[in-house]
Write a protein that holds these residues in place. Sequence first.
Motif, PDB file in Angstrom:
ATOM      1  N   ALA A 298       0.811  -1.226   0.000  1.00 56.78           N
ATOM      2  CA  ALA A 298       0.000   0.000   0.000  1.00 56.78           C
ATOM      3  C   ALA A 298       0.837   1.265   0.000  1.00 56.78           C
ATOM      4  O   ALA A 298       0.422   2.292  -0.547  1.00 56.78           O
ATOM      5  N   ASP A 299       2.025   1.236   0.591  1.00 61.17           N
ATOM      6  CA  ASP A 299       2.856   2.442   0.655  1.00 61.17           C
ATOM      7  C   ASP A 299       3.333   2.877  -0.725  1.00 61.17           C
ATOM      8  O   ASP A 299       3.779   4.024  -0.896  1.00 61.17           O
ATOM      9  N   GLN A 300       3.223   1.988  -1.731  1.00 56.84           N
ATOM     10  CA  GLN A 300       3.643   2.322  -3.091  1.00 56.84           C
ATOM     11  C   GLN A 300       2.527   2.984  -3.902  1.00 56.84           C
ATOM     12  O   GLN A 300       2.744   3.340  -5.059  1.00 56.84           O
ATOM     13  N   ILE A 301       1.350   3.146  -3.321  1.00 58.79           N
ATOM     14  CA  ILE A 301       0.222   3.806  -3.978  1.00 58.79           C
ATOM     15  C   ILE A 301       0.192   5.256  -3.512  1.00 58.79           C
ATOM     16  O   ILE A 301      -0.102   5.531  -2.353  1.00 58.79           O
ATOM     17  N   PRO A 302       0.536   6.223  -4.370  1.00 58.30           N
ATOM     18  CA  PRO A 302       0.641   7.615  -3.923  1.00 58.30           C
ATOM     19  C   PRO A 302      -0.615   8.159  -3.229  1.00 58.30           C
ATOM     20  O   PRO A 302      -0.509   8.902  -2.257  1.00 58.30           O
ATOM     21  N   GLU A 303      -1.800   7.784  -3.713  1.00 56.60           N
ATOM     22  CA  GLU A 303      -3.019   8.280  -3.077  1.00 56.60           C
ATOM     23  C   GLU A 303      -3.191   7.703  -1.680  1.00 56.60           C
ATOM     24  O   GLU A 303      -3.707   8.368  -0.779  1.00 56.60           O
ATOM     25  N   PHE A 304      -2.770   6.477  -1.461  1.00 50.75           N
ATOM     26  CA  PHE A 304      -2.803   5.893  -0.121  1.00 50.75           C
ATOM     27  C   PHE A 304      -1.851   6.648   0.793  1.00 50.75           C
ATOM     28  O   PHE A 304      -2.195   6.977   1.938  1.00 50.75           O
ATOM     29  N   ALA A 305      -0.644   6.926   0.288  1.00 47.91           N
ATOM     30  CA  ALA A 305       0.341   7.664   1.087  1.00 47.91           C
ATOM     31  C   ALA A 305      -0.152   9.071   1.399  1.00 47.91           C
ATOM     32  O   ALA A 305       0.057   9.588   2.501  1.00 47.91           O
ATOM     33  N   LYS A 306      -0.821   9.711   0.436  1.00 46.84           N
ATOM     34  CA  LYS A 306      -1.345  11.059   0.640  1.00 46.84           C
ATOM     35  C   LYS A 306      -2.326  11.096   1.804  1.00 46.84           C
ATOM     36  O   LYS A 306      -2.306  12.013   2.624  1.00 46.84           O
ATOM     37  N   ARG A 307      -3.174  10.084   1.888  1.00 47.08           N
ATOM     38  CA  ARG A 307      -4.221  10.081   2.909  1.00 47.08           C
ATOM     39  C   ARG A 307      -3.755   9.524   4.242  1.00 47.08           C
ATOM     40  O   ARG A 307      -4.295   9.881   5.290  1.00 47.08           O
ATOM     41  N   LYS A 373       4.859   6.154 -26.281  1.00 48.21           N
ATOM     42  CA  LYS A 373       4.510   5.182 -27.315  1.00 48.21           C
ATOM     43  C   LYS A 373       3.085   5.389 -27.818  1.00 48.21           C
ATOM     44  O   LYS A 373       2.812   5.250 -29.011  1.00 48.21           O
ATOM     45  N   ALA A 374       2.173   5.708 -26.931  1.00 44.06           N
ATOM     46  CA  ALA A 374       0.761   5.820 -27.301  1.00 44.06           C
ATOM     47  C   ALA A 374       0.490   7.034 -28.178  1.00 44.06           C
ATOM     48  O   ALA A 374      -0.384   7.002 -29.044  1.00 44.06           O
ATOM     49  N   GLN A 375       1.203   8.131 -27.931  1.00 44.73           N
ATOM     50  CA  GLN A 375       0.995   9.387 -28.661  1.00 44.73           C
ATOM     51  C   GLN A 375      -0.483   9.816 -28.592  1.00 44.73           C
ATOM     52  O   GLN A 375      -1.124  10.079 -29.601  1.00 44.73           O
ATOM     53  N   ILE A 376      -0.984   9.842 -27.370  1.00 44.51           N
ATOM     54  CA  ILE A 376      -2.319  10.360 -27.059  1.00 44.51           C
ATOM     55  C   ILE A 376      -2.132  11.514 -26.081  1.00 44.51           C
ATOM     56  O   ILE A 376      -1.409  11.363 -25.083  1.00 44.51           O
ATOM     57  N   PRO A 377      -2.732  12.677 -26.323  1.00 44.38           N
ATOM     58  CA  PRO A 377      -2.625  13.773 -25.353  1.00 44.38           C
ATOM     59  C   PRO A 377      -3.094  13.325 -23.965  1.00 44.38           C
ATOM     60  O   PRO A 377      -3.908  12.392 -23.839  1.00 44.38           O
ATOM     61  N   PHE A 378      -2.593  13.998 -22.952  1.00 44.12           N
ATOM     62  CA  PHE A 378      -2.920  13.584 -21.590  1.00 44.12           C
ATOM     63  C   PHE A 378      -2.961  14.786 -20.659  1.00 44.12           C
ATOM     64  O   PHE A 378      -2.460  15.866 -20.981  1.00 44.12           O
ATOM     65  N   VAL A 379      -3.597  14.579 -19.532  1.00 43.48           N
ATOM     66  CA  VAL A 379      -3.539  15.541 -18.428  1.00 43.48           C
ATOM     67  C   VAL A 379      -2.865  14.846 -17.252  1.00 43.48           C
ATOM     68  O   VAL A 379      -2.819  13.622 -17.180  1.00 43.48           O
ATOM     69  N   TRP A 380      -2.359  15.649 -16.339  1.00 43.88           N
ATOM     70  CA  TRP A 380      -1.543  15.126 -15.235  1.00 43.88           C
ATOM     71  C   TRP A 380      -2.076  15.695 -13.926  1.00 43.88           C
ATOM     72  O   TRP A 380      -2.386  16.888 -13.855  1.00 43.88           O
ATOM     73  N   THR A 381      -2.210  14.847 -12.934  1.00 48.93           N
ATOM     74  CA  THR A 381      -2.579  15.326 -11.598  1.00 48.93           C
ATOM     75  C   THR A 381      -1.320  15.397 -10.749  1.00 48.93           C
ATOM     76  O   THR A 381      -0.630  14.384 -10.578  1.00 48.93           O
ATOM     77  N   LEU A 382      -1.013  16.572 -10.241  1.00 51.04           N
ATOM     78  CA  LEU A 382       0.191  16.740  -9.427  1.00 51.04           C
ATOM     79  C   LEU A 382       0.020  16.033  -8.083  1.00 51.04           C
ATOM     80  O   LEU A 382      -1.054  16.036  -7.500  1.00 51.04           O
ATOM     81  N   LYS A 383       1.089  15.448  -7.597  1.00 47.97           N
ATOM     82  CA  LYS A 383       1.073  14.715  -6.332  1.00 47.97           C
ATOM     83  C   LYS A 383       1.822  15.507  -5.255  1.00 47.97           C
ATOM     84  O   LYS A 383       2.483  16.497  -5.536  1.00 47.97           O
ATOM     85  N   LYS A 384       1.718  15.024  -4.035  1.00 44.45           N
ATOM     86  CA  LYS A 384       2.444  15.581  -2.882  1.00 44.45           C
ATOM     87  C   LYS A 384       2.144  17.069  -2.724  1.00 44.45           C
ATOM     88  O   LYS A 384       3.047  17.904  -2.596  1.00 44.45           O
ATOM     89  N   PHE A 385       0.848  17.380  -2.737  1.00 43.90           N
ATOM     90  CA  PHE A 385       0.394  18.763  -2.589  1.00 43.90           C
ATOM     91  C   PHE A 385       0.948  19.359  -1.298  1.00 43.90           C
ATOM     92  O   PHE A 385       1.014  18.686  -0.276  1.00 43.90           O
ATOM     93  N   PRO A 386       1.357  20.645  -1.319  1.00 51.69           N
ATOM     94  CA  PRO A 386       1.932  21.264  -0.117  1.00 51.69           C
ATOM     95  C   PRO A 386       0.991  21.196   1.083  1.00 51.69           C
ATOM     96  O   PRO A 386      -0.181  21.584   0.967  1.00 51.69           O
ATOM     97  N   ARG A 387       1.500  20.709   2.203  1.00 52.83           N
ATOM     98  CA  ARG A 387       0.695  20.600   3.422  1.00 52.83           C
ATOM     99  C   ARG A 387       1.553  21.049   4.594  1.00 52.83           C
ATOM    100  O   ARG A 387       2.481  20.344   5.007  1.00 52.83           O
ATOM    101  N   THR A 388       1.275  22.212   5.121  1.00 53.24           N
ATOM    102  CA  THR A 388       2.016  22.688   6.282  1.00 53.24           C
ATOM    103  C   THR A 388       1.781  21.738   7.455  1.00 53.24           C
ATOM    104  O   THR A 388       0.752  21.058   7.526  1.00 53.24           O
ATOM    105  N   ASP A 389       2.738  21.715   8.385  1.00 53.01           N
ATOM    106  CA  ASP A 389       2.614  20.803   9.534  1.00 53.01           C
ATOM    107  C   ASP A 389       1.331  21.080  10.320  1.00 53.01           C
ATOM    108  O   ASP A 389       0.673  20.163  10.798  1.00 53.01           O
ATOM    109  N   VAL A 390       1.009  22.352  10.477  1.00 49.71           N
ATOM    110  CA  VAL A 390      -0.237  22.742  11.139  1.00 49.71           C
ATOM    111  C   VAL A 390      -1.191  23.226  10.055  1.00 49.71           C
ATOM    112  O   VAL A 390      -0.858  24.125   9.284  1.00 49.71           O
ATOM    113  N   ARG A 391      -2.370  22.604   9.995  1.00 49.80           N
ATOM    114  CA  ARG A 391      -3.332  22.945   8.948  1.00 49.80           C
ATOM    115  C   ARG A 391      -4.590  23.558   9.546  1.00 49.80           C
ATOM    116  O   ARG A 391      -4.902  23.356  10.724  1.00 49.80           O
TER     117      ARG A 391
END
Length: 693
Positions: A298-307, A373-391
């Motif tokens: 599970a630690d290899q799934i970025p969304e799991f790590a985010k939450r 290889k696919a040559q299909i346009p894409f969109v990207w979701t940025l990861k590791k959004f800034p999170r101050t220690d105190v929110r």
Amino acid sequence: MQERIAIDQWEILQGSVAGMGKAVRLVPDQDGVVRMRIEGETAAMAGVRWSPEKWLIVDMLADMDSVVSIQFPFYQKGEEIPPGESCHMLSYRLIPLRRIKAAVRLEELASKSYYLDMLLGGVLEGHANGHPTSVEKMDAMEMIVRSPYRNRFSSLTLYDAYLTDELPDMAVEGGPMVDEFGQWIGKEWDTKIHSEAQLVSYLKAEYETAQKSPGFPDGWSRWGGWLAKRFDATGFFHTHHDGKRWWLVDPDGYAFFSNGMCYGSRMGVYGFTDRRETLFSWLPDPKDSAYQDAWTTADQIPEFAKRNGVGVGCDRKMFNFARANMIRAFGKDGWWDAWQAINTARLKSWGFNTIGVGVNNYEDENVLEYLKKAQIPFVWTLKKFPRTDVRIFRDFPDVYSKTFHSQTQEFARSQLRDLVGNPYLIGYFVNNEPEWKVAYINLAERVFAHPDRLSSKGALVDWLREKYRDISVVNVRWGRNFESFEDLFTPADRLNADTPEAQEDFAAMHALLVEKYITVLKTALSSVDPEHLNLGMRYAGAGPREMAGCEHYDVFSFNCYAPSAAQALETAGGHMDVPMVIGEWHIGGEKSLLAHGLWFSHTQKERGKACEFYMQGAMANKNCVGIHYFEMNDQPLLGRFDGENMAHGAIDVCNRPYEELTACFKHTAEKMYGLCAGDLDPTQITGEAFQRR
């Protein structure tokens, strides 16, 4: 220590008792609901002592043929819930047909996160709703059990309910539910795979077909744009208003509508196996080299790590049956190339010209190689959004702090460095459905309730001081008796609650916080990558509240799960005339999984018609420049990293498309640019679509 809640303490509000012995068997009412309530003194419901550090455990078995919905609303005597807010509730989806334990951590009522911990066993996904509170203020609680899809619900067997200081054994009791291909053992459907020979023969035939694929439909550019309409070419995607509607423009200057498939580059979805091993008829040894690409933790799934936090979940095993099925057909060294060829051909032939959402959600997907290889346009979701220690609230940072500013600079550099200069990238989503936005919470109210002297609190106090000069003016407007502006630093809940003027000021301060949140990020991101489009936060909905600050985006993005996007697009477009992308939508199917989708149809034929109605209506809207279907793959029968397990994919776990659905995708794509230009009218055939409850 366990403190049991006796059965005679429950008042049955819906449903009835069908039998009692070592366990209690309840049957639902005519609406398919079992609803029970306990009351008592504050923090002493049902005669036991409730406190945040304890767990509520419900040992149960639900006899139903879909995922189980269980809700625990908590009540405080005399409390009035403000308009727009929900009651204090913790809710879960659970595995049916097996004896499981639902575990409720009572400190979650503080609502620090929308997503509850995945406790495995029989627990799938969980959410917290309502204004932050404590169980020590509560004097009543209900337990509501139903099928979210109004499927068959025969009975609920309640073995035990108790409070405890420690989690019990969460293992599920019962035999296998998942076959060797990842399918539901207990159901049959037309395209179900019944042997390895059948599976391998089908996949190899699909690979041969992919070699002959013609690519995008006739009349489309190499990017998927419309050859009949051209604007200025910049070498990158950009936006343009032609006097009638908004468009995206491809790098060669052709009008472009982003018809996207979320996670289109992904082969299958990982699901948890630990603490539920008995539910699988087959799992390979994790040390078997042939299937090493189908295992992860599970630690290899970025969304799991985010939450859940970086490093959490390294001992929680996950398996990807869809990959294992491809490995069966093409071997450990050939499965990925075969998948890339099959999938690229399918997406282009179905008329999808964008790979959507977060194409980079698994670390082992070789996604940049796939996209090249696919040559299909894409969109990207940025990861590791800034999170101050105190929110301030959930994942909303202290946006006026120096730490937030410095974090955004590092965020921009680390997330965009591999994307700069890539012409296939349409743009990036800065975030996705941030948790603070899911709840109807005023952020400024949370700032003034916060125990710390936040930088954001200082900024808001300065705003009030500059606006009103004298604290007596604030007192009159808010119905308070502060002696000075300094008193505003003393934490206090619901300062916005007493007067319309207070609500007006807090709405303005909420907007200030959101605008700061957006503009600090925009400055950092555009300094690293000025060519690609900033697609915004991909909020969970659209409206004036969501659109605060959206003029700072290149495109406003939101997710829209409904039978039609028309109302949301018209509401948003009436507030501000900007280009918009619907980042997620779907109409799911039935039969093959425990959950069908947030909206779903009973047959694939009706599902296809419902999808065409949604797509064509959105394409005809003057503000809409893209819609992205969620998602390519069905989710695992027993849930992905957060427990979602919906049959909403274009393909199933054996890599078989739902052909009645994909035929409708293809039919609409052939009409897409005529619909966008207003030359064709969208279909009025709605198809059937039902909402999960």
